[in-house]
Scaffold this active site. Structure first.
Site, PDB file in Angstrom:
ATOM      1  CB  SER A 125      -0.997  -0.008   1.516  1.00  0.00           C
ATOM      2  OG  SER A 125      -1.767   1.239   1.234  1.00  0.00           O
ATOM      3  CE1 TYR A 150      -3.338  -0.234   5.919  1.00  0.00           C
ATOM      4  CE2 TYR A 150      -3.486  -2.785   5.391  1.00  0.00           C
ATOM      5  CZ  TYR A 150      -3.316  -1.269   4.876  1.00  0.00           C
ATOM      6  OH  TYR A 150      -3.501  -1.475   3.601  1.00  0.00           O
ATOM      7  CE  LYS A 154      -1.513  -4.472   3.504  1.00  0.00           C
ATOM      8  NZ  LYS A 154      -1.927  -5.590   2.979  1.00  0.00           N
TER       9      LYS A 154
HETATM   10  C1  WQD Z   1      -9.938   9.062   1.350  1.00  0.00           C
HETATM   11  C2  WQD Z   1     -10.030  10.562   1.856  1.00  0.00           C
HETATM   12  C3  WQD Z   1     -10.085  11.038   4.000  1.00  0.00           C
HETATM   13  C4  WQD Z   1     -14.164   8.824   4.926  1.00  0.00           C
HETATM   14  C5  WQD Z   1      -6.753   3.833   3.344  1.00  0.00           C
HETATM   15  C6  WQD Z   1      -5.586   3.587   4.161  1.00  0.00           C
HETATM   16  C7  WQD Z   1      -5.064   2.794   2.241  1.00  0.00           C
HETATM   17  C8  WQD Z   1      -5.917   1.881   1.486  1.00  0.00           C
HETATM   18  C9  WQD Z   1      -7.437   2.984   1.251  1.00  0.00           C
HETATM   19  C10 WQD Z   1      -5.781  -0.101   2.343  1.00  0.00           C
HETATM   20  C11 WQD Z   1      -9.149  11.337   2.878  1.00  0.00           C
HETATM   21  C12 WQD Z   1     -11.371  11.415   3.116  1.00  0.00           C
HETATM   22  C13 WQD Z   1     -12.707   9.231   3.936  1.00  0.00           C
HETATM   23  C14 WQD Z   1     -15.267   9.674   4.847  1.00  0.00           C
HETATM   24  C15 WQD Z   1     -13.308  11.671   4.378  1.00  0.00           C
HETATM   25  N1  WQD Z   1      -6.385   0.645   2.978  1.00  0.00           N
HETATM   26  N2  WQD Z   1     -12.753  10.671   3.697  1.00  0.00           N
HETATM   27  N3  WQD Z   1     -14.563  11.360   4.775  1.00  0.00           N
HETATM   28  O1  WQD Z   1      -7.315   7.101   4.144  1.00  0.00           O
HETATM   29  O2  WQD Z   1      -6.463   7.549   2.218  1.00  0.00           O
HETATM   30  O3  WQD Z   1      -6.205   5.274   2.683  1.00  0.00           O
HETATM   31  O4  WQD Z   1      -7.981   3.209   2.505  1.00  0.00           O
HETATM   32  O5  WQD Z   1      -5.630  -0.998   1.669  1.00  0.00           O
HETATM   33  O6  WQD Z   1      -3.909   1.801   2.935  1.00  0.00           O
HETATM   34  O7  WQD Z   1      -4.895   3.890   4.269  1.00  0.00           O
HETATM   35  O8  WQD Z   1      -8.639   6.004   2.007  1.00  0.00           O
HETATM   36  O9  WQD Z   1     -11.177   6.249   1.861  1.00  0.00           O
HETATM   37  O10 WQD Z   1     -10.786   6.511   3.505  1.00  0.00           O
HETATM   38  O11 WQD Z   1     -10.126   8.068   2.747  1.00  0.00           O
HETATM   39  O12 WQD Z   1     -13.387  12.879   4.349  1.00  0.00           O
HETATM   40  O13 WQD Z   1     -15.908   9.125   5.651  1.00  0.00           O
HETATM   41  O14 WQD Z   1     -11.513  10.446   2.106  1.00  0.00           O
HETATM   42  O15 WQD Z   1      -9.815  12.022   4.630  1.00  0.00           O
HETATM   43  O16 WQD Z   1      -8.812  11.977   2.702  1.00  0.00           O
HETATM   44  P1  WQD Z   1      -6.940   6.811   2.775  1.00  0.00           P
HETATM   45  P2  WQD Z   1      -9.951   6.624   2.976  1.00  0.00           P
END
Ligand code: WQD
Length: 338
Positions: A125, A150, A154
């Site tokens: 990741s 997590y 990785k």
């Molecule tokens: C994306 C953006 C949030 C939810 C994580 C893991 C990564 C992979 C993918 C597993 C961010 C914003 C999110 C919400 C929001 N996991 N957000 N409101 O955190 O980039 O990555 O998931 O393989 O390893 O780190 O993904 O979709 O959680 O967030 O504003 O209700 O959306 O702050 O900027 P992230 P995400």
């Protein structure tokens, strides 16, 4: 060629099984159904017509892993997805993550090292980069101290594979995913909604369908064009196709016996507000959302430099953000009508 896909009933795993079968590979899936469902097998069959060989097995049970490889001694390669992946949960329950994401990897590699040769694709990741200094992120960007257990699993997983590949006949490729989103165009498989979604896109589609009151946008005070955080959202089918290409690279011994790393993204960064705008455009409906404080552990910006994946792996993401968002919305509507 028989290929083992661990976590093959999961979101990325199931889409990869479909692409492997489309390319004529014989696939065996191991999944402990902790974050998936047997219905995914029906979805895969609806797309490829194939009854995938499936074993409900927990890779934390070493003897079960040993027995599996005795019974399937003709496995040429493994694509290893099976792992826990919720950042927040890993902070609450680190040992669950170290056991489930590390022990299982060691048991798999212990079996593979006994073979004449074996190909191994690891689901890693972009989280290993933490907040990279330079955008877009290249594979030689420094791996930062993990921001969650997590993410640490990785990083540790990559190190275990690199050390092991040096002294065994295991050929490995590490694939660092950016943000996988969307669903198969057939809407037969997609991201299974188990519990309250942590990730942005399933939360958007569930809100739009009326299952959630509104989306909370975690912060609009970041140093980005519109103040919301930037990510590289890649269609899950594009991501799945990259796995098949990477596996073929290993099977054809093109990786010159060294562990290769590839960033899998579109190369384009999109902010949270841009994702919302994309959703509103493709769905034709307004999304209810409010701006709240930042989420602990989030990085400001992460999007991929895709030159290595394009030029060395010979893979490029094909779908746009709008296409990916449209597929996510189509999937949400399909599963809610069932
Ligand atoms: C994306 C953006 C949030 C939810 C994580 C893991 C990564 C992979 C993918 C597993 C961010 C914003 C999110 C919400 C929001 N996991 N957000 N409101 O955190 O980039 O990555 O998931 O393989 O390893 O780190 O993904 O979709 O959680 O967030 O504003 O209700 O959306 O702050 O900027 P992230 P995400």
């Amino acid at each position: 060629m028989k290929i083992l896909v661990t976590g093959g009933l999961g979101f990325i795993g199931s889409h990869t099984v479909v692409e492997l079968q489309n390319q004529g590979f014989e696939v065996v899936v191991i999944d402990n159904l902790s974050n998936s469902s047997l219905k995914v097998l029906d979805g895969i069959k609806a797309i490829t017509g194939i009854d995938t060989v499936f074993e409900n097995l927990d890779l934390r049970e070493k003897e079960k892993v040993q027995d599996f490889f005795k019974r399937h001694n003709d496995i040429s390669g493994v694509i290893h997805f099976a792992a826990s992946k919720a950042v927040g949960e890993s902070v609450e329950n680190p040992l669950l993550y170290y056991e489930n994401n590390i022990n299982t990897l060691v048991y798999l590699l212990q079996e593979l090292q006994q073979k004449q040769e074996a190909s191994f694709i690891f689901s890693s990741s972009c989280t290993v980069y933490g907040q990279a200094e330079k955008m877009p992120i290249t594979e030689d960007a420094s791996v930062q101290p993990a921001m969650s257990p997590y993410g640490n699993t990785k990083q540790i997983g990559e190190e275990i594979i690199t050390d092991t590949a040096k002294v065994t006949n295991i050929n490995a490729i590490l694939l660092r995913y950016f943000n996988p989103i969307g669903a198969h165009p057939s809407t037969e498989i997609g991201e299974l909604p188990l519990g309250v979604p942590q990730n942005l896109v399933p939360f958007i589609t569930q809100t739009a369908f009326g299952l959630r009151k509104e989306l909370s946008v975690y912060g609009d005070d970041y140093p980005t064009p519109d103040g919301t955080a930037v990510r590289d959202y890649i269609h899950v089918v594009d991501l799945a196709k990259a796995h098949v290409i990477a596996l073929q690279r290993l099977l054809n011994k093109k990786n010159l016996n060294k562990v290769e790393i590839f960033n899998l993204g579109t190369g384009t960064g999109s902010s949270v507000l841009e994702v919302i705008q994309s959703f509103e455009k493709v769905s034709g409906q307004k999304l209810a959302y409010k701006i709240v404080g930042r989420r602990e552990g989030d990085v400001i910006s992460a999007y991929a430099n895709t030159d290595t994946a394009n030029n060395v792996l010979g893979w490029k993401a094909a779908s746009t953000l709008d296409e990916a968002m449209a597929s996510a919305w189509k999937w949400e509507q399909k599963i809610r009508k069932q």
